[in-house]
Design a protein around this motif. Structure first.
Motif, mmCIF file in Angstrom:
data_model
loop_
_atom_site.group_PDB
_atom_site.id
_atom_site.type_symbol
_atom_site.label_atom_id
_atom_site.label_comp_id
_atom_site.label_asym_id
_atom_site.label_seq_id
_atom_site.Cartn_x
_atom_site.Cartn_y
_atom_site.Cartn_z
ATOM 1 N N SER A 1 -0.188 8.877 -5.568
ATOM 2 C CA SER A 1 -0.460 10.136 -4.870
ATOM 3 C C SER A 1 0.621 10.371 -3.825
ATOM 4 O O SER A 1 1.040 9.444 -3.142
ATOM 5 C CB SER A 1 -1.832 10.091 -4.195
ATOM 6 N N THR A 2 1.057 11.621 -3.714
ATOM 7 C CA THR A 2 2.162 11.941 -2.823
ATOM 8 C C THR A 2 1.765 12.972 -1.774
ATOM 9 O O THR A 2 0.816 13.740 -1.953
ATOM 10 C CB THR A 2 3.364 12.476 -3.606
ATOM 11 N N ASP B 1 6.628 5.127 2.585
ATOM 12 C CA ASP B 1 6.939 6.432 3.159
ATOM 13 C C ASP B 1 8.416 6.534 3.524
ATOM 14 O O ASP B 1 9.101 5.535 3.693
ATOM 15 C CB ASP B 1 6.162 6.652 4.473
ATOM 16 N N THR C 1 1.305 6.699 -2.289
ATOM 17 C CA THR C 1 0.381 5.571 -2.295
ATOM 18 C C THR C 1 0.693 4.651 -3.464
ATOM 19 O O THR C 1 1.497 4.981 -4.345
ATOM 20 C CB THR C 1 -1.069 6.056 -2.413
ATOM 21 N N SER C 2 0.022 3.516 -3.509
ATOM 22 C CA SER C 2 0.225 2.586 -4.616
ATOM 23 C C SER C 2 -0.217 3.197 -5.941
ATOM 24 O O SER C 2 0.283 2.834 -7.000
ATOM 25 C CB SER C 2 -0.524 1.282 -4.353
ATOM 26 N N ASN D 1 0.860 -1.176 0.000
ATOM 27 C CA ASN D 1 0.000 0.000 0.000
ATOM 28 C C ASN D 1 0.901 1.232 0.000
ATOM 29 O O ASN D 1 1.667 1.454 -0.925
ATOM 30 C CB ASN D 1 -0.941 -0.043 1.187
ATOM 31 N N ALA D 2 0.846 2.042 0.996
ATOM 32 C CA ALA D 2 1.678 3.240 1.041
ATOM 33 C C ALA D 2 3.130 2.891 1.331
ATOM 34 O O ALA D 2 3.431 1.914 2.015
ATOM 35 C CB ALA D 2 1.165 4.200 2.102
#
Length: 121
Positions: A56-57, A35, A52-53, A32-33
């Protein structure tokens, strides 16, 4: 077993650039995410950037416009391009990811061992 392995830290002068990489390996169904966190001496660990996968940042205000996070889903790898580095960017940078190991197991978080970034003035 799942491992996150970071690379790319080092010593750089203020204004310079570094690129961090973090590769996830092992028994992985989906990620998933992903970080990047950092921790300076005597301070709490803080979120620097997330992706995100779907791509999106999100960035900490202190690094917006200077850092760029990206990921290669085919390689299970996340990158952090750090430009215009400042002494206050110094710290140990940790990779973090939310990983599902199989269709029936729950998502859990995993951490890398950290890579040191030192920015001299």
């Amino acid at each position: 077993q799942v491992q996150l392995v970071e690379s790319g830290g080092g010593l750089v002068q203020a204004g310079g650039s570094l690129r961090l990489s973090c590769a996830a390996s092992g028994s992985i169904f989906s990620i998933n995410a992903m970080d990047w966190y950092r921790q300076a001496p005597g301070k709490q660990r803080e979120l620097v950037a997330a992706v995100t996968s779907g791509g999106s940042t999100n960035y900490a205000d202190s690094v917006k416009g200077r850092f760029t996070i990206s990921r290669d889903n085919a390689k299970n790898t996340v990158y952090l391009q750090m430009n215009s580095l400042k002494p206050e960017d110094t710290g140990n940078y940790y990779c973090h990811a939310l990983i599902k190991r199989s269709l029936v197991t729950a998502i859990r978080d995993y951490w890398g061992q950290g890579t040191q970034v030192t920015v001299s003035s």
